[in-house]
Design an enzyme around this catalytic site. Sequence first.
Site, PDB file in Angstrom:
ATOM      1  N   TYR A 176       0.940  -1.305  -0.044  1.00 17.43           N
ATOM      2  CA  TYR A 176      -0.010   0.147   0.121  1.00 17.43           C
ATOM      3  C   TYR A 176       0.899   1.249  -0.069  1.00 17.43           C
ATOM      4  CZ  TYR A 176      -3.638  -3.335   1.548  1.00 17.43           C
ATOM      5  OH  TYR A 176      -4.452  -4.334   1.478  1.00 17.43           O
ATOM      6  N   HIS A 189       0.417 -11.780   0.978  1.00 21.82           N
ATOM      7  CA  HIS A 189      -0.804 -11.011   0.356  1.00 21.82           C
ATOM      8  C   HIS A 189      -1.512 -11.561  -0.517  1.00 21.82           C
ATOM      9  CE1 HIS A 189      -1.689  -6.550  -0.307  1.00 21.82           C
ATOM     10  NE2 HIS A 189      -2.506  -7.360  -0.629  1.00 21.82           N
TER      11      HIS A 189
END
Length: 284
Positions: free
Chosen positions: A54, A113
């Site tokens: 992010y 992830h």
Amino acid sequence: MKKHVKLLDGSSIPVLGQGTWHMGEDKSKKDQEVSALQYGISKGMTLVDTAEMYGSGGAELVVGEAIRGMDRSDLYIVSKVYPHNAGRDKIFNSCMKSLKRLGTDYLDLYLLHWPGSVPLEETVACMEELVDQGKIKRWGVSNFDLDDMEDLWSVKDGDKCLVNQVLYHLGSRGIEYDLLPWMEKKGIATMAYCPLAQAGKLREGLLQNSAVGSVAKKHNITPAQVLLAFILARENMIIIPKASSENHIDENSKVLHIELDKEDMDLLIKEYPTPKFKLPLDIV
């Protein structure tokens, strides 16, 4: 409504947290993002989910600034490692960089992830080493479909995975066909990201739907609160909505006091039916 989900290792995790996707991408918004997270924490949303991906680490920096000076034991910090960094040659460095950006000595939960090319045996072994080193308390995965979870379960210590974070909202219920029942049987918690379908962007008309509006009117709540309460009606479910305004954060924090009844659930399910066949895992 329960405020915590008990995990397989005996620990507990808050059912309601804060997401940080897209935070840390625009430096001009940093102060606002820091304030939003701090306000959410003050409202009891002490679970904060982030990732090295992010904002290329920017979101972790935002979280780090937001929690600076707070009692770390009151917080539950989750981050994620890129699949290409999940091998023995990179994962330890990736974890240390995340910890440095977050300004903390450990993560409460560290997630892979999404499935990648690094053998799961290698990633799992490294996760267990990170636990032994005290860098992480526990680990899990993200964006794993049923076949991925079965592959994980086939490797040594794969069954020590405690959480799978996947996209899940009223308008995207594909996981209910096979993934969710499998996880519930194993006792693995589900962490739902985009529980509001990114303010409805992922499913046109979701927040304006008449059934959602009817339930909202009945309980004197907002359509967004209906969507969150719908997900939390299931066992072993965690949600991490992102909010940047105090009004939306207040809305999110109050969802723990909302109970939808069978009539509400039936109405919503009739409008957005339970899937009757296997669907591809939604990933955004």
